[in-house]
Design a protein around this motif. Structure first.
Motif, PDB file in Angstrom:
ATOM      1  N   ALA A 119       0.808  -1.217   0.000  1.00  0.00           N
ATOM      2  CA  ALA A 119       0.000   0.000   0.000  1.00  0.00           C
ATOM      3  C   ALA A 119       0.841   1.266   0.000  1.00  0.00           C
ATOM      4  O   ALA A 119       0.324   2.351  -0.280  1.00  0.00           O
ATOM      5  CB  ALA A 119      -0.928  -0.002   1.219  1.00  0.00           C
ATOM      6  N   VAL A 120       2.132   1.163   0.286  1.00  0.00           N
ATOM      7  CA  VAL A 120       2.964   2.358   0.423  1.00  0.00           C
ATOM      8  C   VAL A 120       3.092   3.144  -0.877  1.00  0.00           C
ATOM      9  O   VAL A 120       2.993   4.383  -0.865  1.00  0.00           O
ATOM     10  CB  VAL A 120       4.353   1.982   0.988  1.00  0.00           C
ATOM     11  N   PRO A 121       3.334   2.501  -2.065  1.00  0.00           N
ATOM     12  CA  PRO A 121       3.498   3.300  -3.287  1.00  0.00           C
ATOM     13  C   PRO A 121       2.302   4.179  -3.634  1.00  0.00           C
ATOM     14  O   PRO A 121       2.440   5.154  -4.384  1.00  0.00           O
ATOM     15  CB  PRO A 121       3.738   2.233  -4.369  1.00  0.00           C
ATOM     16  N   ALA A 122       1.125   3.854  -3.089  1.00  0.00           N
ATOM     17  CA  ALA A 122      -0.066   4.662  -3.355  1.00  0.00           C
ATOM     18  C   ALA A 122      -0.388   5.607  -2.212  1.00  0.00           C
ATOM     19  O   ALA A 122      -1.484   6.177  -2.169  1.00  0.00           O
ATOM     20  CB  ALA A 122      -1.263   3.745  -3.614  1.00  0.00           C
ATOM     21  N   SER A 123       0.558   5.812  -1.302  1.00  0.00           N
ATOM     22  CA  SER A 123       0.283   6.589  -0.087  1.00  0.00           C
ATOM     23  C   SER A 123       0.599   8.068  -0.227  1.00  0.00           C
ATOM     24  O   SER A 123       0.512   8.801   0.757  1.00  0.00           O
ATOM     25  CB  SER A 123       1.076   6.007   1.092  1.00  0.00           C
TER      26      SER A 123
END
Length: 352
Positions: free
Chosen positions: A107-111
């Motif tokens: 989920a981090v790359p879309a945070s």
């Protein structure tokens, strides 16, 4: 009665080793080497599970190395599917803790802006957990227990139960599909301990009625090892929760940060620790809120989660610029207030 804790059992999912005591050859006799409850069989199940986790951790190390070798930009291009497939491999390895951390990575790359820094930080923590598991025999006991807990091994309550009058500090529910997890923070008015009781509900088996915040419960609790939050199992209760004037003692914001830093020595993956702040005042700095010491020059920023809750405005209204006693969770993202008391005598105010 406390609902079944998914982490409390010692069954070995997916192996068929922990069943009902019956099989193709009929009921098993007590004391058989492969029977339920046999210490030898339990030890062999634990050894097989440890081998699978070791295999999963080794594979995860290779995948993290490939990610860093190819550059973090590749993580954004690959999308969430790559992480979900890796998480599924960790589930197969019976390491649900590793699987959960891998899903968080996805989920981090879309945070939002700054995600490469956050992704690198999370990769480093996951690498540290992998290496901790692979070299767990060399670790101090407390750190080894934290590693076992973080990869997802069950932690049974152990040690003598502690009876106390437990002040119910705070309570909130989270979703861990398909489970509902209730977090109840308790403060022992005689033992001066703050502990966390987790209870679970599932479809068809709802959570039991909650313990009311602000009341005190005469009960026994037993510690669970390897959890830096002071997790316990709730045992026998002696009567119903009753009103109390007790409040937990507080520390300054600097003391809260020091307490979290000390806890990281035994559990580097700890997100937060329970802390009560004394004489704290909510103050605004631009678009961010902080809790500042009324008698000092230090403060703690509130977490993004705290900013998104309606409880922030209850906290501000209760204060009106005056100091409060505030219980919450202090971690690397800041402070999340969960409960507050006015400085003068008055009822507790839940913030979540």
């Amino acid at each position: 009665m406390e609902h079944t804790d998914p982490e409390a059992g010692d069954a070995d999912p997916g192996t068929g080793d922990a069943g009902t005591g019956t099989g193709n050859n009929g009921p098993q006799a007590p004391g058989r080497a492969d029977g339920v409850g046999d210490p030898g069989a339990a030890r062999r199940r634990a050894e097989r599970r440890a081998e699978r986790i070791t295999s999963g951790a080794t594979e995860l190390e290779r995948r993290l190395a490939d990610l860093l070798r190819g550059g973090l930009a590749g993580a954004e291009a690959a999308g969430y599917g790559m992480w979900e497939e890796t998480a599924a491999r960790m589930v197969d390895a019976q390491a649900p803790g590793l699987a959960a951390r891998v899903r968080e990575l996805g989920a981090v790359p879309a945070s939002g802006p700054g995600w490469p820094v956050r992704l690198l930080e999370e990769c480093a923590l996951l690498h540290l957990l992998d290496r901790g598991w692979l070299r767990r025999e060399e670790l101090p006991d407390a750190l080894a227990a934290a590693v076992r807990s973080r990869v997802g091994l069950p932690a049974r309550a152990e040690g003598p139960p502690v009876r106390d009058r437990w002040l119910v500090l705070a309570r909130h529910d989270t979703s861990d599909h398909p489970l509902t997890v209730r977090h109840t923070w308790l403060y022992g008015t005689e033992s001066d301990r703050t502990v966390l009781w987790l209870s679970y509900g599932s479809p068809g088996r709802p959570l039991e009625p909650p313990l009311p915040v602000g009341l005190a419960l005469d009960a026994e609790v037993t510690a669970r090892p390897g959890d830096g939050r002071g997790r316990v199992a709730l045992g026998e209760r002696f009567g119903r929760p009753a009103p109390t004037r007790a409040r937990p003692p507080g520390v300054t914001t600097g003391g809260a940060a020091a307490r979290y830093g000390a806890a990281l020595r035994d559990d580097p993956w700890l997100e937060s620790v329970p802390v009560t702040l004394e004489r704290a005042v909510p103050v605004r700095d631009g678009d961010r809120w902080h809790l500042a010491d009324a008698d000092g020059n230090t403060s703690l920023p509130l977490t993004p989660a705290a900013h998104a809750r309606a409880g922030l405005w209850r906290l501000v209204a209760l204060s009106g610029g005056a100091p409060l006693r505030v219980f919450g969770e202090c971690g690397h993202r800041g402070f999340t207030p969960l409960t507050a008391w006015p400085e003068a005598p008055g009822p507790v105010v839940p913030l979540c």
